[in-house]
Design a protein around this motif. Sequence first.
Motif, PDB file in Angstrom:
ATOM      1  N   GLY A  85     -26.355  67.185  48.437  1.00 49.36           N
ATOM      2  CA  GLY A  85     -26.518  66.254  47.333  1.00 49.36           C
ATOM      3  C   GLY A  85     -27.634  65.253  47.522  1.00 49.36           C
ATOM      4  N   ASN A  86     -28.491  65.450  48.522  1.00 46.45           N
ATOM      5  CA  ASN A  86     -29.610  64.552  48.764  1.00 46.45           C
ATOM      6  C   ASN A  86     -30.868  65.103  48.090  1.00 46.45           C
ATOM      7  OD1 ASN A  86     -28.061  62.854  50.556  1.00 46.45           O
ATOM      8  ND2 ASN A  86     -28.268  64.469  52.092  1.00 46.45           N
ATOM      9  N   PRO A  87     -31.760  64.224  47.611  1.00 49.33           N
ATOM     10  CA  PRO A  87     -32.973  64.713  46.955  1.00 49.33           C
ATOM     11  C   PRO A  87     -33.877  65.445  47.940  1.00 49.33           C
ATOM     12  CG  PRO A  87     -33.078  62.332  47.303  1.00 49.33           C
ATOM     13  CD  PRO A  87     -31.680  62.746  47.646  1.00 49.33           C
ATOM     14  N   GLU A  88     -34.411  66.569  47.500  1.00 50.90           N
ATOM     15  CA  GLU A  88     -35.309  67.332  48.348  1.00 50.90           C
ATOM     16  C   GLU A  88     -36.695  66.704  48.411  1.00 50.90           C
ATOM     17  OE1 GLU A  88     -35.355  71.315  46.890  1.00 50.90           O
ATOM     18  OE2 GLU A  88     -33.304  71.767  47.557  1.00 50.90           O
ATOM     19  N   ASN A  89     -37.039  65.934  47.420  1.00 48.04           N
ATOM     20  CA  ASN A  89     -38.353  65.305  47.361  1.00 48.04           C
ATOM     21  C   ASN A  89     -38.174  63.790  47.318  1.00 48.04           C
ATOM     22  OD1 ASN A  89     -40.977  64.504  46.916  1.00 48.04           O
ATOM     23  ND2 ASN A  89     -41.333  65.845  45.171  1.00 48.04           N
ATOM     24  N   ASP A  90     -38.722  63.101  48.309  1.00 49.18           N
ATOM     25  CA  ASP A  90     -38.582  61.640  48.362  1.00 49.18           C
ATOM     26  C   ASP A  90     -39.219  60.963  47.149  1.00 49.18           C
ATOM     27  OD1 ASP A  90     -37.224  61.836  50.719  1.00 49.18           O
ATOM     28  OD2 ASP A  90     -38.973  61.434  51.993  1.00 49.18           O
ATOM     29  N   ALA A  91     -40.193  61.632  46.535  1.00 53.69           N
ATOM     30  CA  ALA A  91     -40.855  61.036  45.371  1.00 53.69           C
ATOM     31  C   ALA A  91     -39.918  60.929  44.179  1.00 53.69           C
ATOM     32  CB  ALA A  91     -42.087  61.859  44.999  1.00 53.69           C
ATOM     33  N   ASP A  92     -38.798  61.655  44.199  1.00 52.12           N
ATOM     34  CA  ASP A  92     -37.834  61.601  43.092  1.00 52.12           C
ATOM     35  C   ASP A  92     -36.908  60.396  43.186  1.00 52.12           C
ATOM     36  OD1 ASP A  92     -38.756  63.874  41.795  1.00 52.12           O
ATOM     37  OD2 ASP A  92     -37.483  65.215  42.985  1.00 52.12           O
ATOM     38  N   VAL A  93     -36.921  59.682  44.302  1.00 54.67           N
ATOM     39  CA  VAL A  93     -36.088  58.489  44.453  1.00 54.67           C
ATOM     40  C   VAL A  93     -36.747  57.332  43.700  1.00 54.67           C
ATOM     41  CG1 VAL A  93     -35.061  56.869  46.079  1.00 54.67           C
ATOM     42  CG2 VAL A  93     -35.257  59.291  46.683  1.00 54.67           C
ATOM     43  N   LEU A  94     -36.005  56.699  42.827  1.00 57.70           N
ATOM     44  CA  LEU A  94     -36.555  55.647  41.979  1.00 57.70           C
ATOM     45  C   LEU A  94     -36.483  54.282  42.657  1.00 57.70           C
ATOM     46  CD1 LEU A  94     -34.952  56.625  38.542  1.00 57.70           C
ATOM     47  CD2 LEU A  94     -37.129  57.390  39.504  1.00 57.70           C
ATOM     48  N   ASP A  95     -37.602  53.574  42.643  1.00 54.00           N
ATOM     49  CA  ASP A  95     -37.582  52.183  43.099  1.00 54.00           C
ATOM     50  C   ASP A  95     -37.241  51.295  41.894  1.00 54.00           C
ATOM     51  OD1 ASP A  95     -39.881  52.099  41.559  1.00 54.00           O
ATOM     52  OD2 ASP A  95     -41.248  52.015  43.291  1.00 54.00           O
ATOM     53  N   ASP A  96     -37.211  49.985  42.108  1.00 59.26           N
ATOM     54  CA  ASP A  96     -36.812  49.074  41.033  1.00 59.26           C
ATOM     55  C   ASP A  96     -37.753  49.165  39.831  1.00 59.26           C
ATOM     56  OD1 ASP A  96     -34.684  48.232  42.519  1.00 59.26           O
ATOM     57  OD2 ASP A  96     -35.667  46.425  43.285  1.00 59.26           O
ATOM     58  N   GLY A  97     -39.043  49.327  40.108  1.00 57.76           N
ATOM     59  CA  GLY A  97     -40.004  49.431  39.009  1.00 57.76           C
ATOM     60  C   GLY A  97     -39.775  50.675  38.174  1.00 57.76           C
ATOM     61  N   ALA A  98     -39.499  51.794  38.845  1.00 64.94           N
ATOM     62  CA  ALA A  98     -39.252  53.046  38.127  1.00 64.94           C
ATOM     63  C   ALA A  98     -37.963  52.971  37.321  1.00 64.94           C
ATOM     64  CB  ALA A  98     -39.201  54.209  39.111  1.00 64.94           C
ATOM     65  N   LYS A  99     -36.940  52.320  37.880  1.00 70.81           N
ATOM     66  CA  LYS A  99     -35.685  52.166  37.134  1.00 70.81           C
ATOM     67  C   LYS A  99     -35.908  51.339  35.871  1.00 70.81           C
ATOM     68  CE  LYS A  99     -32.619  52.506  41.158  1.00 70.81           C
ATOM     69  NZ  LYS A  99     -31.643  51.793  42.005  1.00 70.81           N
ATOM     70  N   ASP A 100     -36.681  50.281  35.985  1.00 72.31           N
ATOM     71  CA  ASP A 100     -36.954  49.447  34.821  1.00 72.31           C
ATOM     72  C   ASP A 100     -37.721  50.234  33.767  1.00 72.31           C
ATOM     73  OD1 ASP A 100     -36.820  46.689  33.656  1.00 72.31           O
ATOM     74  OD2 ASP A 100     -38.988  46.914  33.678  1.00 72.31           O
ATOM     75  N   ASP A 101     -38.616  51.118  34.214  1.00 69.53           N
ATOM     76  CA  ASP A 101     -39.362  51.960  33.277  1.00 69.53           C
ATOM     77  C   ASP A 101     -38.414  52.896  32.520  1.00 69.53           C
ATOM     78  OD1 ASP A 101     -41.977  53.176  32.276  1.00 69.53           O
ATOM     79  OD2 ASP A 101     -41.045  54.921  33.212  1.00 69.53           O
ATOM     80  N   HIS A 102     -37.454  53.476  33.233  1.00 68.29           N
ATOM     81  CA  HIS A 102     -36.491  54.365  32.575  1.00 68.29           C
ATOM     82  C   HIS A 102     -35.591  53.586  31.610  1.00 68.29           C
ATOM     83  CE1 HIS A 102     -37.133  58.359  34.283  1.00 68.29           C
ATOM     84  NE2 HIS A 102     -37.422  57.766  35.429  1.00 68.29           N
ATOM     85  N   LEU A 103     -35.252  52.347  31.954  1.00 68.17           N
ATOM     86  CA  LEU A 103     -34.477  51.528  31.027  1.00 68.17           C
ATOM     87  C   LEU A 103     -35.264  51.286  29.741  1.00 68.17           C
ATOM     88  CD1 LEU A 103     -32.852  48.851  33.377  1.00 68.17           C
ATOM     89  CD2 LEU A 103     -31.687  50.696  32.153  1.00 68.17           C
ATOM     90  N   GLY A 104     -36.546  51.043  29.873  1.00 72.05           N
ATOM     91  CA  GLY A 104     -37.375  50.848  28.693  1.00 72.05           C
ATOM     92  C   GLY A 104     -37.461  52.106  27.841  1.00 72.05           C
ATOM     93  N   ARG A 105     -37.564  53.261  28.497  1.00 70.20           N
ATOM     94  CA  ARG A 105     -37.620  54.524  27.759  1.00 70.20           C
ATOM     95  C   ARG A 105     -36.288  54.824  27.075  1.00 70.20           C
ATOM     96  NH1 ARG A 105     -42.063  57.803  29.236  1.00 70.20           N
ATOM     97  NH2 ARG A 105     -43.334  56.861  30.882  1.00 70.20           N
ATOM     98  N   ALA A 106     -35.188  54.499  27.753  1.00 69.67           N
ATOM     99  CA  ALA A 106     -33.877  54.686  27.135  1.00 69.67           C
ATOM    100  C   ALA A 106     -33.737  53.791  25.906  1.00 69.67           C
ATOM    101  CB  ALA A 106     -32.776  54.379  28.146  1.00 69.67           C
ATOM    102  N   GLN A 107     -34.181  52.558  26.025  1.00 69.18           N
ATOM    103  CA  GLN A 107     -34.110  51.630  24.905  1.00 69.18           C
ATOM    104  C   GLN A 107     -34.911  52.155  23.711  1.00 69.18           C
ATOM    105  OE1 GLN A 107     -36.114  47.776  25.446  1.00 69.18           O
ATOM    106  NE2 GLN A 107     -34.270  46.796  24.609  1.00 69.18           N
ATOM    107  N   THR A 108     -36.105  52.677  23.974  1.00 69.96           N
ATOM    108  CA  THR A 108     -36.936  53.233  22.899  1.00 69.96           C
ATOM    109  C   THR A 108     -36.254  54.417  22.228  1.00 69.96           C
ATOM    110  OG1 THR A 108     -38.967  52.521  24.025  1.00 69.96           O
ATOM    111  CG2 THR A 108     -39.167  54.284  22.391  1.00 69.96           C
ATOM    112  N   ALA A 109     -35.641  55.285  23.022  1.00 70.30           N
ATOM    113  CA  ALA A 109     -34.976  56.466  22.469  1.00 70.30           C
ATOM    114  C   ALA A 109     -33.775  56.079  21.612  1.00 70.30           C
ATOM    115  CB  ALA A 109     -34.543  57.392  23.602  1.00 70.30           C
TER     116      ALA A 109
END
Length: 255
Positions: A85-109
């Motif tokens: 259950g661990n990510p195979e690619n470390d680049a897929d782990v979201l930092d705080d900035g990436a999480k905030d970006d996804h929150l913004g995209r969710a809000q837009t959707a």
Amino acid sequence: MIISSAWFAWQRWTAYTVGRSTDAIAEYAAVANAPAPLPASLRAIAEAYADVGSIAPLAQLRLGDVHMTAVRRGLAPGAALDPFGNPENDADVLDDGAKDDHLGRAQTAYRAAIDAASGEPSKAVMVVSGHFGLAAVAEARGDADAARAEYERAATIARDAGLTGLPAVAEERMTTLASLPTDTTLPSRNDLPVLPGFPAPDVSADDLPADDAPADGSAGEPIGDEGDGGVAEDGAAEDAAPDAPADTSSNTAAD
């Protein structure tokens, strides 16, 4: 002749719209029901079939959910996981900035879903779902006032549309906003316990023993359980205990 041409055109248009609706439903179902829907695919469906029934608001709602799931999991949508259950690619782990970006995209959707479904009574449940989604975004940001406003809108629309049950859900969510955590900082790896079979977390220099600590570790806890005598490794127990005198009681009794 004119009537025949008009009827033929109407038949072709009907066949086109029916076929387009069938294609839209099939494409949406294939993407939305996938284990890890890709945001780009859902966005493309919402744009391509904006004029087909409820496909656009449904796709936008699903898109918002995909982004919210990414925030909750801390992983990019579609991230590949290993058997543990661990990510195979470390680049897929979201930092705080990436999480905030996804929150913004969710809000837009979610807002796009509300805009696409508003004004049609048959789509009121999608409007309510969009406001629930916006409330979830606000909660994730720790904004209780914004979340309450969205729940109030959801309850009002649901009540006016006769959607029984949904107003109560919104009101129940509002009662939990008082306990909304303000600090959502996750523990670091060093704060987590070491699991058997997994490497220990990195430690800082402050966690290392002092230079004057005994090299043999005698200041630490004895090895072994209390019930087994605390047997030490490499014969340390034998070296630490003095030699016991020979038992001569039996010889004395014989004499």
